[in-house]
Design a protein around this motif. Structure first.
Motif, short mmCIF file in Angstrom:
data_model
loop_
_atom_site.label_atom_id
_atom_site.label_comp_id
_atom_site.label_asym_id
_atom_site.label_seq_id
_atom_site.Cartn_x
_atom_site.Cartn_y
_atom_site.Cartn_z
N ALA A 52 5.20 -31.90 95.10
CA ALA A 52 6.21 -31.67 96.14
C ALA A 52 6.92 -30.35 95.86
CB ALA A 52 7.21 -32.83 96.19
N SER A 96 4.79 -32.34 105.33
CA SER A 96 5.73 -33.41 105.66
C SER A 96 6.98 -32.82 106.33
CB SER A 96 6.19 -34.13 104.39
OG SER A 96 5.10 -34.66 103.67
N ARG A 143 3.69 -40.89 109.23
CA ARG A 143 4.64 -41.35 108.21
C ARG A 143 5.38 -42.55 108.78
NH1 ARG A 143 9.37 -38.04 104.99
NH2 ARG A 143 10.43 -39.85 104.15
N ILE A 156 19.39 -39.67 99.01
CA ILE A 156 17.97 -39.44 98.72
C ILE A 156 17.14 -40.72 98.91
CG2 ILE A 156 18.19 -37.37 97.29
CD1 ILE A 156 18.18 -39.08 94.81
N HIS A 193 7.33 -42.48 102.41
CA HIS A 193 8.08 -41.95 101.26
C HIS A 193 9.45 -42.61 101.36
CE1 HIS A 193 9.97 -39.26 98.41
NE2 HIS A 193 10.93 -39.05 99.30
N SER A 196 13.81 -40.89 96.49
CA SER A 196 13.56 -40.12 95.28
C SER A 196 14.39 -40.70 94.15
CB SER A 196 13.97 -38.68 95.57
OG SER A 196 13.49 -37.80 94.59
N GLN A 197 14.05 -40.30 92.91
CA GLN A 197 14.69 -40.84 91.71
C GLN A 197 14.68 -42.37 91.74
OE1 GLN A 197 15.06 -39.71 88.95
NE2 GLN A 197 16.49 -40.98 87.87
N GLY A 231 3.77 -41.08 98.99
CA GLY A 231 4.99 -40.27 98.92
C GLY A 231 5.33 -39.84 97.49
N GLY A 232 6.60 -39.59 97.26
CA GLY A 232 7.07 -39.00 96.00
C GLY A 232 6.82 -39.89 94.78
N GLY A 233 7.12 -39.31 93.64
CA GLY A 233 6.83 -40.00 92.38
C GLY A 233 7.97 -40.88 91.90
N GLY A 269 7.32 -34.86 92.75
CA GLY A 269 7.98 -33.57 92.50
C GLY A 269 8.77 -33.64 91.21
N ARG A 270 9.87 -34.38 91.28
CA ARG A 270 10.82 -34.46 90.15
C ARG A 270 10.13 -34.84 88.84
NH1 ARG A 270 16.21 -36.04 91.00
NH2 ARG A 270 15.54 -36.93 92.98
N ARG A 306 23.36 -30.72 91.84
CA ARG A 306 23.18 -32.17 91.78
C ARG A 306 24.44 -32.92 91.34
NH1 ARG A 306 20.10 -34.78 89.26
NH2 ARG A 306 19.30 -36.05 90.94
N TYR A 310 25.45 -35.30 94.33
CA TYR A 310 25.03 -36.71 94.16
C TYR A 310 25.75 -37.40 93.01
CZ TYR A 310 20.92 -34.33 96.20
OH TYR A 310 20.07 -33.54 96.94
N TYR A 364 14.92 -29.64 91.59
CA TYR A 364 16.06 -29.64 92.51
C TYR A 364 17.27 -28.92 91.91
CZ TYR A 364 13.06 -33.15 94.64
OH TYR A 364 11.97 -33.80 95.18
N MET A 368 17.46 -25.53 94.87
CA MET A 368 18.62 -25.81 95.73
C MET A 368 19.75 -24.81 95.48
SD MET A 368 18.75 -29.97 95.40
CE MET A 368 20.05 -30.24 96.61
N1 LLP Z 1 7.53 -36.37 99.55
C1 LLP Z 1 8.50 -36.29 100.46
C2 LLP Z 1 8.17 -36.46 101.87
C3 LLP Z 1 9.82 -36.05 100.05
O1 LLP Z 1 10.79 -35.99 100.96
C4 LLP Z 1 10.11 -35.90 98.67
C5 LLP Z 1 11.49 -35.64 98.21
C6 LLP Z 1 9.05 -35.96 97.76
C7 LLP Z 1 7.77 -36.21 98.23
C8 LLP Z 1 9.25 -35.76 96.28
O2 LLP Z 1 9.98 -36.81 95.73
P1 LLP Z 1 10.18 -36.89 94.12
O3 LLP Z 1 8.83 -37.14 93.51
O4 LLP Z 1 10.71 -35.58 93.70
O5 LLP Z 1 11.11 -38.01 93.92
N2 LLP Z 1 17.63 -33.01 96.02
C9 LLP Z 1 17.52 -34.39 95.59
C10 LLP Z 1 16.15 -34.97 95.82
C11 LLP Z 1 15.69 -34.88 97.26
C12 LLP Z 1 14.31 -35.43 97.44
C13 LLP Z 1 13.81 -35.14 98.80
N3 LLP Z 1 12.46 -35.54 99.06
C14 LLP Z 1 17.94 -34.48 94.12
O6 LLP Z 1 18.29 -33.48 93.53
O7 LLP Z 1 17.96 -35.57 93.56
#
Ligand code: LLP
Length: 408
Positions: A52, A96, A143, A156, A193, A196-197, A231-233, A269-270, A306, A310, A364, A368
């Motif tokens: 991501a 996405s 989606r 999130i 998805h 996140s987190q 979706g995300g991890g 992503g994260r 962050r 958050y 992030y 950001m």
């Molecule tokens: N796929 C989609 C469609 C998403 O919207 C996101 C994150 C991911 C994948 C990746 O998710 P991850 O694996 O990173 O959890 N700025 C916030 C997080 C926003 C996440 C938005 N979407 C933070 O700093 O916690």
């Protein structure tokens, strides 16, 4: 702490001396190890792992993940430009996001991306029209909003009815039926998805179960899918969270997908970059307020949003040997807002001039960052063993002002 605190084999103090602070520092080995965990855990399913881009979109980071075989999950035309510039494969890139513009869709179609993750009926119609005008067939996945609670921060959390994301679960079949009538679309998959987190596996599994019910209903209507994208991890440890075990996640997913011919896609992503990065910052002043102590540093909410946005916790280490007593303080930046803090009520030992490491700032953080208060965004460095490379120059004030016009 001693000043032997290192990123791989490079002392943070040497990086700060060479590149200045605030400085984002990333460990290449930690990135590879994080990706490897996914690859190992999900090996039997041979998933397409689409990093991501929004988590950290630096070109060198993207290039490295591309070299390791990743595809990409993008949410803007700008992110696609980054992927292409970094040498990423458009054929492994999925698009996405709820608000894709006409220009972004055209750009993605002209670059033959793997698929659009479509979030509304209006978007289906728009992609079909644009594909027709380009004489192309657009690969699409819908989606679906599975309406499960991801139990994460409300900003999130994305898989609830009240969120703007995805097509409502009960409208999914009708949306696929509409897609079958649009001649310039090719239905390839389904995705969700939920947030996140994530610190709990069960919502992820529940979402998958709900999606598979839909897959079966679609099959009854002769709509066969090639892939499913979860979706995300998973979440990462910032403080003391119990994060989901990837092997357990993979086992549950394999069981649910067994006997089906669905290619698995994931968009982490994260968890691929978050704990591979830190933000180095120098203590400018120690200030004793009437009620509170403040450690005033040269990084601020514009470098790491962050905590302010958050109420997120980031661990902070002092990289300098110190004999000073510990005290409780807010770690704050120079920005003129009370909301500008990096840590609240933190027990810390620090004096002016010390170099602090704000941990878990790979994801992030730089992506950001802003220029609020006309602050230049920090430099970024990638470390590999004993080597380190500047992967983003520190911005300068002339950089910031270059696009502005004083017309009066
Ligand atoms: N796929 C989609 C469609 C998403 O919207 C996101 C994150 C991911 C994948 C990746 O998710 P991850 O694996 O990173 O959890 N700025 C916030 C997080 C926003 C996440 C938005 N979407 C933070 O700093 O916690």
């Amino acid at each position: 702490m001693t000043d032997s605190l290192k990123c791989e084999q490079v002392p943070y103090s040497a990086l700060a001396t060479e590149y200045g602070t605030p400085l984002y520092v990333y460990s290449q080995q930690a990135m590879a190890a994080a990706l490897n965990q996914y690859q190992q855990a999900f090996a039997s399913l041979q998933p397409l792992i689409c990093y991501a881009v929004k988590a950290n979109s630096n070109l060198s980071i993207l290039r490295y993940f591309a070299q390791l075989g990743c595809g990409f999950d993008i949410v803007s035309g700008g992110e696609l430009q980054r992927v292409l510039l970094a040498g990423g494969d458009a054929g492994k890139t999925i698009f996405s996001g709820v608000g894709k513009s006409k220009a972004e869709i055209e750009f993605a179609l002209n670059n033959n991306i793997r698929c659009f993750n479509v979030e509304s009926l209006a978007e289906l119609e728009r992609i079909n029209t644009i594909a027709a005008s380009l004489d192309k067939i657009a690969p699409i996945s819908l989606r679906i909003n599975p309406d499960v609670n991801a139990h994460t921060h409300p900003y999130i959390s994305t898989g609830l009815k009240a969120n703007k994301f995805g097509i409502a679960y009960q409208d999914a079949l009708a949306a696929y039926q509409l897609a079958t009538t649009l001649p310039h679309l090719k239905i390839t998959g389904i995705d969700c998805h939920i947030g996140s987190q994530l610190t709990d596996l069960s919502p992820l599994i529940e979402a998958l179960e709900r999606m598979l019910l839909l897959v079966d209903k679609l099959a009854e209507q002769n709509i066969e899918l090639e892939h499913i994208d979860l979706g995300g991890g998973v979440g990462i440890v910032y403080q003391n969270e119990n994060v989901p075990d990837l092997a357990a996640y993979a086992t549950a997913v394999s069981q649910l997908l067994s006997g089906r011919k669905l290619q698995l896609m994931l968009e982490p992503g994260r968890s691929l970059i978050g704990n591979a990065g830190g933000l180095l910052t120098t203590v400018e002043y120690i200030k004793q307020g009437e009620e509170k102590n403040f450690v005033i540093v040269d990084a601020a909410m514009n470098d790491l949003m962050r905590p302010s946005l958050y109420q997120a916790y980031h661990n902070i280490l002092n990289t300098c040997p110190t004999t000073a007593d510990e005290f409780v303080a807010d770690v704050v930046g120079p920005i003129c807002e009370t909301g500008d803090f990096l840590a609240k009520d933190r027990t810390i030992s620090a004096q002016a001039g010390d170099l602090l490491l704000i941990q878990s700032a790979g994801a992030y953080a730089s992506s950001m960052a802003s220029n609020y208060n006309t602050r230049c965004r920090g430099a970024e460095v990638l470390v590999n063993g004993t080597e380190h490379h500047l992967i983003r120059q520190r911005e300068t004030v002339p950089d910031l002002l270059a696009s502005e016009i004083a017309c009066l």
